[in-house]
Design an enzyme around this catalytic site. Structure first.
Site, PDB file in Angstrom:
ATOM      1  N   LEU A  10     -14.205  -5.761  10.423  1.00 57.81           N
ATOM      2  CA  LEU A  10     -14.882  -6.731  11.291  1.00 57.81           C
ATOM      3  C   LEU A  10     -15.407  -7.936  10.519  1.00 57.81           C
ATOM      4  O   LEU A  10     -16.539  -8.374  10.710  1.00 57.81           O
ATOM      5  CB  LEU A  10     -15.975  -6.053  12.112  1.00 57.81           C
ATOM      6  CG  LEU A  10     -15.415  -5.127  13.225  1.00 57.81           C
ATOM      7  CD1 LEU A  10     -16.535  -4.378  13.925  1.00 57.81           C
ATOM      8  CD2 LEU A  10     -14.579  -5.915  14.233  1.00 57.81           C
ATOM      9  N   TYR A  63      -6.042  10.460   5.216  1.00 53.51           N
ATOM     10  CA  TYR A  63      -4.684  10.782   4.785  1.00 53.51           C
ATOM     11  C   TYR A  63      -4.744  11.610   3.497  1.00 53.51           C
ATOM     12  O   TYR A  63      -5.822  11.977   3.027  1.00 53.51           O
ATOM     13  CB  TYR A  63      -3.852   9.501   4.655  1.00 53.51           C
ATOM     14  CG  TYR A  63      -3.747   8.778   5.986  1.00 53.51           C
ATOM     15  CD1 TYR A  63      -3.183   9.421   7.089  1.00 53.51           C
ATOM     16  CD2 TYR A  63      -4.255   7.504   6.158  1.00 53.51           C
ATOM     17  CE1 TYR A  63      -3.115   8.789   8.329  1.00 53.51           C
ATOM     18  CE2 TYR A  63      -4.194   6.865   7.392  1.00 53.51           C
ATOM     19  CZ  TYR A  63      -3.619   7.511   8.476  1.00 53.51           C
ATOM     20  OH  TYR A  63      -3.561   6.904   9.703  1.00 53.51           O
ATOM     21  N   ARG A  67      -7.544  -7.155  11.979  1.00 57.05           N
ATOM     22  CA  ARG A  67      -7.146  -7.523  13.341  1.00 57.05           C
ATOM     23  C   ARG A  67      -7.234  -9.012  13.618  1.00 57.05           C
ATOM     24  O   ARG A  67      -6.415  -9.553  14.366  1.00 57.05           O
ATOM     25  CB  ARG A  67      -7.990  -6.731  14.345  1.00 57.05           C
ATOM     26  CG  ARG A  67      -7.585  -5.262  14.391  1.00 57.05           C
ATOM     27  CD  ARG A  67      -8.656  -4.392  14.982  1.00 57.05           C
ATOM     28  NE  ARG A  67      -9.818  -4.290  14.100  1.00 57.05           N
ATOM     29  CZ  ARG A  67     -10.901  -3.557  14.364  1.00 57.05           C
ATOM     30  NH1 ARG A  67     -10.960  -2.879  15.487  1.00 57.05           N
ATOM     31  NH2 ARG A  67     -11.904  -3.517  13.507  1.00 57.05           N
ATOM     32  N   GLN A 118       0.862  -1.189   0.000  1.00 56.18           N
ATOM     33  CA  GLN A 118       0.000   0.000   0.000  1.00 56.18           C
ATOM     34  C   GLN A 118       0.898   1.238   0.000  1.00 56.18           C
ATOM     35  O   GLN A 118       1.673   1.447   0.935  1.00 56.18           O
ATOM     36  CB  GLN A 118      -0.904   0.009   1.231  1.00 56.18           C
ATOM     37  CG  GLN A 118      -1.922   1.138   1.193  1.00 56.18           C
ATOM     38  CD  GLN A 118      -2.738   1.244   2.457  1.00 56.18           C
ATOM     39  OE1 GLN A 118      -2.181   1.338   3.553  1.00 56.18           O
ATOM     40  NE2 GLN A 118      -4.054   1.248   2.325  1.00 56.18           N
TER      41      GLN A 118
HETATM   42  C1  FNR Z   1      -4.875  -0.561  10.448  1.00 56.52           C
HETATM   43  N1  FNR Z   1      -5.553  -0.148   9.301  1.00 56.52           N
HETATM   44  C2  FNR Z   1      -4.843   0.375   8.239  1.00 56.52           C
HETATM   45  N2  FNR Z   1      -5.468   0.699   7.086  1.00 56.52           N
HETATM   46  C3  FNR Z   1      -4.767   1.087   6.000  1.00 56.52           C
HETATM   47  O1  FNR Z   1      -5.347   1.354   4.963  1.00 56.52           O
HETATM   48  N3  FNR Z   1      -3.399   1.168   6.063  1.00 56.52           N
HETATM   49  C4  FNR Z   1      -2.694   0.890   7.191  1.00 56.52           C
HETATM   50  O2  FNR Z   1      -1.470   0.894   7.201  1.00 56.52           O
HETATM   51  C5  FNR Z   1      -3.450   0.547   8.344  1.00 56.52           C
HETATM   52  N4  FNR Z   1      -2.820   0.313   9.554  1.00 56.52           N
HETATM   53  C6  FNR Z   1      -3.506  -0.315  10.570  1.00 56.52           C
HETATM   54  C7  FNR Z   1      -2.804  -0.757  11.691  1.00 56.52           C
HETATM   55  C8  FNR Z   1      -3.467  -1.489  12.676  1.00 56.52           C
HETATM   56  C9  FNR Z   1      -2.689  -1.996  13.856  1.00 56.52           C
HETATM   57  C10 FNR Z   1      -4.847  -1.736  12.555  1.00 56.52           C
HETATM   58  C11 FNR Z   1      -5.591  -2.543  13.581  1.00 56.52           C
HETATM   59  C12 FNR Z   1      -5.544  -1.264  11.457  1.00 56.52           C
HETATM   60  C13 FNR Z   1      -6.968  -0.509   9.086  1.00 56.52           C
HETATM   61  C14 FNR Z   1      -7.065  -1.953   8.611  1.00 56.52           C
HETATM   62  O3  FNR Z   1      -6.486  -2.134   7.330  1.00 56.52           O
HETATM   63  C15 FNR Z   1      -8.540  -2.402   8.518  1.00 56.52           C
HETATM   64  O4  FNR Z   1      -9.190  -1.628   7.542  1.00 56.52           O
HETATM   65  C16 FNR Z   1      -9.269  -2.248   9.850  1.00 56.52           C
HETATM   66  O5  FNR Z   1      -8.493  -2.783  10.903  1.00 56.52           O
HETATM   67  C17 FNR Z   1     -10.646  -2.913   9.823  1.00 56.52           C
HETATM   68  O6  FNR Z   1     -10.536  -4.297   9.562  1.00 56.52           O
HETATM   69  P1  FNR Z   1     -10.603  -5.394  10.760  1.00 56.52           P
HETATM   70  O7  FNR Z   1      -9.412  -5.158  11.636  1.00 56.52           O
HETATM   71  O8  FNR Z   1     -11.882  -5.159  11.489  1.00 56.52           O
HETATM   72  O9  FNR Z   1     -10.536  -6.702  10.042  1.00 56.52           O
END
Ligand code: FNR
Length: 359
Positions: free
Chosen positions: A307, A187, A330, A105
């Site tokens: 989620l 961002y 997560r 990304q």
């Molecule tokens: C993230 N998320 C995130 N999104 C993104 O576009 N770039 C990133 O670098 C990050 N960094 C990041 C770090 C951490 C520790 C978390 C928990 C989340 C968001 C992530 O990609 C995702 O969209 C969300 O966490 C929702 O999905 P889950 O965790 O519910 O499966």
């Protein structure tokens, strides 16, 4: 039986072995100063390597900054210089060796840059603490505790396009096979999209066409660099969750149709992040309807995220035609072998290293 989740997906020249993908997640674990600043290290090798061994179809390596000032935190990964490329190569070699498609990304944090490490509180750092003045479409701070950013001049906007293009080239040189443009979560590119952060009166502000101009130009620039064979994704925040104010779900659908014309292959549909005051109704799969709507109304393939934790939940999203793949965030931090476990639950097969042959 073959589940939807473990049916391969083809996009351009790439075959994804399954549709259980790892969402990009910052690790805030790169060196914060010195020659290895921004370069992946042993932590990243271990972290991404274990999800590859776990059978993940695509790993999107975390938000990786296209310029040093585009880092969210001082510990972010970067790909703004050639020295970082060889360190990224360690990751891509490892992922590929285990059958995972390596993706990255590419990101610019805009006005949310210059932070301390998330696990140290993530507050904005002053110049004498290693911080810097962040940049944004307009001199509007994210919140009272964040610095007022420098509003990019038109020449500096050109520099942002060039930085994404150069980063895309380095990503290819490092062995990545998928590039995702980070246009979400408040961002830089999302800051251009959303009227809450974009108050410009030049060709980058005001109308929908103007606010989307920079993200669309970056989509073009990245495509020009990576050629026709490489999938390019775009992560969007489908809504700012303050409608009718802010960026809206209707605008996301319009943007998806435009991005499709500009060579984007999949919209990775997240939400929020542009304003601290948004009230986000998080519940299982809460962002899936946005992905479903984009897919239904524009025909652009989508990735659903947010989620999604259970194999059967993921399978249903795909079976119902709401998305073409699911990104697991997560839950994949809790369970690096999420894909293997999901395959077992669905009566299917996922990648298994030879060493685990009898399991
Ligand atoms: C993230 N998320 C995130 N999104 C993104 O576009 N770039 C990133 O670098 C990050 N960094 C990041 C770090 C951490 C520790 C978390 C928990 C989340 C968001 C992530 O990609 C995702 O969209 C969300 O966490 C929702 O999905 P889950 O965790 O519910 O499966």
């Amino acid at each position: 039986m073959t589940s939807n989740l473990f049916t391969p997906l083809h996009i351009r020249g790439t075959e994804f072995p399954n549709r259980a993908w790892m969402a990009p997640m910052c690790q805030y674990s790169a060196d914060t100063s010195g020659p290895a600043t921004g370069a992946p290290n042993d932590w990243h090798v271990q972290h991404y390597g274990s999800r590859a061994v776990g059978g993940t179809g695509l790993i999107l390596v975390e938000a990786t900054a296209v310029t040093a000032e585009g880092r969210i935190s001082i510990g972010d990964l970067g790909i703004w210089n050639d020295d970082q490329v060889s360190a990224h190569r360690r990751l891509t070699d490892l992922m590929r060796a285990h059958g995972t498609v390596p993706g990255i990304q590419l990101a610019h944090a805009g006005r949310k840059a210059t932070s301390d490490l998330e696990f140290n509180g993530g507050r904005a750092l002053a110049a004498d603490e290693g911080g810097w003045t962040p940049v944004a479409p307009s001199a509007v701070a994210f919140s009272e505790s964040r610095p007022v950013p420098h509003a990019l001049t038109r020449d500096e906007v050109e520099g942002i396009v060039d930085a994404f293009a150069a980063a895309a080239q380095r990503a290819l040189d490092a062995g990545y096979e998928v590039v995702e443009i980070h246009g979400a979560h408040g961002y830089l590119l999302h800051e251009f999209l959303s009227p809450v952060s974009n108050r410009r009166d030049d060709e980058y502000g005001g109308s929908f066409e103007n606010r989307t101009r920079l993200p669309v130009r970056i989509a073009d620039a990245v495509r020009a660099v990576v050629g026709e064979a490489v999938p390019v994704f775009f992560r969007v925040s489908a809504t700012d969750w303050i409608e009718p104010e802010g960026w809206t779900a209707d605008e996301t659908v319009r943007l998806a149709a435009v991005l499709r014309e500009h060579g984007i292959d999949l919209l990775d549909v997240s939400s929020g992040g542009s304003v601290p005051r948004a009230d986000i109704p998080s519940s299982p799969g809460y962002q899936v309807p946005f992905a479903a709507r984009v897919r239904r109304e524009t025909g652009l393939p989508t990735g659903a995220v947010g989620l999604i934790t259970e194999a059967r939940q993921a399978e249903k999203i795909l079976a119902d035609g709401e998305a073409d793949a699911v990104f697991i965030g997560r839950e994949m931090l809790r369970e690096p072998y999420w894909a293997r476990r999901a395959a077992a639950e669905l009566g299917d097969e996922a990648y298994k290293p030879a060493q685990y042959g009898r399991s």
